[in-house]
Design a protein around this motif. Structure first.
Motif, short mmCIF file in Angstrom:
data_model
loop_
_atom_site.label_atom_id
_atom_site.label_comp_id
_atom_site.label_asym_id
_atom_site.label_seq_id
_atom_site.Cartn_x
_atom_site.Cartn_y
_atom_site.Cartn_z
N ILE A 147 -8.21 -9.70 6.31
CA ILE A 147 -6.96 -10.24 5.77
C ILE A 147 -6.43 -11.28 6.74
O ILE A 147 -6.69 -11.22 7.93
CB ILE A 147 -5.91 -9.15 5.53
CG1 ILE A 147 -5.57 -8.42 6.84
CG2 ILE A 147 -6.35 -8.17 4.46
CD1 ILE A 147 -4.35 -7.54 6.75
N GLU B 188 -7.21 -12.85 1.56
CA GLU B 188 -8.04 -11.71 1.92
C GLU B 188 -9.45 -11.89 1.39
O GLU B 188 -9.69 -12.60 0.42
CB GLU B 188 -7.44 -10.41 1.42
CG GLU B 188 -7.32 -10.29 -0.08
CD GLU B 188 -6.60 -9.01 -0.49
OE1 GLU B 188 -6.94 -7.94 0.03
OE2 GLU B 188 -5.71 -9.11 -1.34
N HIS C 40 2.73 -9.98 6.10
CA HIS C 40 2.54 -10.64 4.81
C HIS C 40 1.10 -11.16 4.73
O HIS C 40 0.68 -11.96 5.56
CB HIS C 40 3.51 -11.80 4.61
CG HIS C 40 3.39 -12.39 3.26
ND1 HIS C 40 2.64 -13.51 2.99
CD2 HIS C 40 3.92 -12.00 2.08
CE1 HIS C 40 2.71 -13.78 1.70
NE2 HIS C 40 3.47 -12.88 1.13
N ILE C 41 0.38 -10.69 3.73
CA ILE C 41 -1.01 -11.10 3.54
C ILE C 41 -1.03 -12.38 2.71
O ILE C 41 -0.56 -12.41 1.58
CB ILE C 41 -1.82 -10.00 2.83
CG1 ILE C 41 -1.82 -8.72 3.68
CG2 ILE C 41 -3.25 -10.46 2.55
CD1 ILE C 41 -2.39 -7.51 2.97
N ALA D 294 7.95 -2.37 1.52
CA ALA D 294 7.27 -2.10 2.79
C ALA D 294 8.26 -1.62 3.84
O ALA D 294 8.00 -0.66 4.56
CB ALA D 294 6.53 -3.34 3.27
N ARG E 95 -0.42 -6.95 -4.12
CA ARG E 95 0.40 -6.23 -3.12
C ARG E 95 0.24 -6.94 -1.78
O ARG E 95 -0.50 -6.51 -0.92
CB ARG E 95 -0.02 -4.77 -3.06
CG ARG E 95 0.25 -4.09 -4.40
CD ARG E 95 -0.01 -2.63 -4.46
NE ARG E 95 -1.13 -2.17 -3.68
CZ ARG E 95 -1.28 -0.93 -3.27
NH1 ARG E 95 -0.38 -0.02 -3.55
NH2 ARG E 95 -2.34 -0.57 -2.57
N PRO E 96 0.99 -8.05 -1.61
CA PRO E 96 0.79 -8.89 -0.43
C PRO E 96 1.49 -8.41 0.83
O PRO E 96 1.34 -9.02 1.89
CB PRO E 96 1.36 -10.23 -0.88
CG PRO E 96 2.46 -9.85 -1.82
CD PRO E 96 1.93 -8.64 -2.56
N TRP E 97 2.26 -7.34 0.74
CA TRP E 97 2.99 -6.85 1.91
C TRP E 97 2.30 -5.60 2.44
O TRP E 97 2.01 -4.68 1.69
CB TRP E 97 4.45 -6.56 1.56
CG TRP E 97 5.15 -7.83 1.20
CD1 TRP E 97 5.31 -8.35 -0.05
CD2 TRP E 97 5.69 -8.77 2.11
NE1 TRP E 97 5.94 -9.56 0.03
CE2 TRP E 97 6.20 -9.84 1.34
CE3 TRP E 97 5.82 -8.82 3.49
CZ2 TRP E 97 6.81 -10.95 1.93
CZ3 TRP E 97 6.43 -9.92 4.07
CH2 TRP E 97 6.93 -10.96 3.28
N ALA E 98 2.05 -5.60 3.74
CA ALA E 98 1.34 -4.49 4.34
C ALA E 98 2.10 -3.95 5.54
O ALA E 98 2.93 -4.63 6.13
CB ALA E 98 -0.05 -4.94 4.79
N VAL F 26 -4.90 -2.18 7.96
CA VAL F 26 -3.78 -1.98 7.04
C VAL F 26 -3.53 -0.49 6.85
O VAL F 26 -4.42 0.26 6.45
CB VAL F 26 -4.06 -2.65 5.68
CG1 VAL F 26 -2.97 -2.34 4.69
CG2 VAL F 26 -4.24 -4.15 5.85
N ARG G 181 -0.13 -0.80 1.59
CA ARG G 181 0.22 -2.10 0.98
C ARG G 181 1.29 -1.90 -0.08
O ARG G 181 1.34 -0.86 -0.74
CB ARG G 181 -1.02 -2.74 0.37
CG ARG G 181 -1.98 -3.18 1.47
CD ARG G 181 -3.18 -3.85 0.91
NE ARG G 181 -2.83 -5.11 0.25
CZ ARG G 181 -3.71 -6.05 -0.04
NH1 ARG G 181 -4.98 -5.89 0.28
NH2 ARG G 181 -3.34 -7.15 -0.66
#
Length: 110
Positions: free
Chosen positions: A32, A27, A23-24, A63, A7-10, A53, A56
């Protein structure tokens, strides 16, 4: 072991009632690193504590949809907040007037 982030979007708190999509890229257990895709200039990656965060998501669209829905929920409370702020201002004015009255009474021998 995969480097893929599930889940790279926060959503990161920007200010009260608004969150920015982030965008992560990487981490660790406590931080992050990534970027804000909606900002005009995407500079070097930034680092935050994982505590920054809010939520996520697996996609940018998810998001953004969550953020937009949360803004609508936030706005539902605007009138109640305005009413509470008015009551607070009225209470603060009454407190100030009572304080000044007490000081004046004491100054006049009361």
């Amino acid at each position: 072991m995969s480097d893929r982030i599930e889940r790279p979007w926060a959503l990161m708190r920007h200010h009260a009632g608004w969150a920015d999509v982030f965008h992560i890229e990487s981490e660790s257990a406590d931080s992050i690193t990534g970027f804000y895709p909606d900002r005009e200039t995407v500079g070097p990656p930034v680092n935050y504590s994982v505590r920054a965060v809010l939520a996520r998501f697996p996609t940018m669209e998810a998001a953004r949809a969550a953020r937009d829905g949360a803004v609508l929920e936030w706005r539902k409370h605007d009138e109640g907040v305005r009413e509470a702020e008015t009551r607070l201002r009225d209470a603060e004015k009454a407190r100030e007037e009572a304080w000044l009255g007490c000081l004046r009474d004491h100054a006049n021998g009361g």
